[in-house]
Design an enzyme around this catalytic site. Structure first.
Site, short mmCIF file in Angstrom:
data_model
loop_
_atom_site.label_atom_id
_atom_site.label_comp_id
_atom_site.label_asym_id
_atom_site.label_seq_id
_atom_site.Cartn_x
_atom_site.Cartn_y
_atom_site.Cartn_z
N LYS A 13 45.14 83.01 84.31
CA LYS A 13 46.34 82.83 83.61
C LYS A 13 45.94 83.77 82.25
CE LYS A 13 49.26 79.61 83.54
NZ LYS A 13 49.69 78.35 83.41
N ASP A 104 57.15 68.58 82.01
CA ASP A 104 57.89 69.43 83.11
C ASP A 104 57.32 69.08 84.27
OD1 ASP A 104 59.48 71.49 83.78
OD2 ASP A 104 57.98 73.00 83.60
#
Length: 193
Positions: A13, A104
């Site tokens: 990432k 989330d």
């Protein structure tokens, strides 16, 4: 990405230096806080390269959302839905035990791991936050915190722009379980809050 020496593959990432956000900084901080729990990916390496921040983590997958879309009827069997409900709950509970809320929770943020003891792994902590401050107190409630999360999995508190807490992660987890069992929600998918 692949390690040139061992040929092991990992997930990478990164956040470019043009990105003004701090999502990856927050994500790395949270991943380091929850290590060495197997309910979350292992951090292999992190740093900066040419001004861009990166984190290398254990390669996992696919997501529970991607698997569901490949199934007949686009839903899990009752046994699988119960299995996934339990193990995703274990991940959420583990995160909360570290004083962190995800904000989330959704099937796309849970990946499959080839391990019978820890078969599901929670990812993506860019929207996460600590609900316990450095003095050990719960963060204060705000009624104008702004919307955070993914519309179709978000609690009413998020839609009302209230600050989120563990209860909201649990509501999003419950909505995820509804999707495991039914393959869809009783409300239409929309990005319009």
């Amino acid at each position: 990405v692949q390690d040139n020496n061992t040929r092991n593959e990992y997930a990478l990432k990164y956040e470019t230096n043009t990105n003004k956000g701090k999502g990856l900084i927050i994500e790395e901080e949270i991943l380091r806080k929850v290590q060495p729990s197997k309910n979350f990916p292992e951090i292999i390496d992190s740093g900066e390269h040419k001004g861009s921040k990166y984190v290398v983590i254990e390669l996992l997958g696919p997501s529970l959302s991607n698997v569901r879309r490949q199934l007949q009827g686009r839903k899990y069997s009752t046994y699988s839905a119960l299995f996934l409900s339990y193990y995703t709950l274990c991940c959420v509970e583990d995160l909360h035990s570290h004083g962190i809320i995800n904000r989330d929770v959704k099937p796309g943020n849970f990946l499959i791991r080839a391990d019978w003891e820890y078969p599901i792994c929670m990812i993506d902590f860019g929207l996460s936050a600590f609900y316990i401050d450095k003095q050990g107190s719960h963060i204060p409630f705000k009624n104008d915190a702004g919307f955070i999360g993914t519309c179709k999995y978000s609690s009413l508190n998020s839609h009302e722009l209230y600050s989120l807490s563990r209860r909201d992660d649990m509501i999003s987890w419950f909505y995820s379980c509804v999707e495991f069992f039914n393959g869809r929600f009783p409300w239409p998918a929309s990005r319009d809050r």
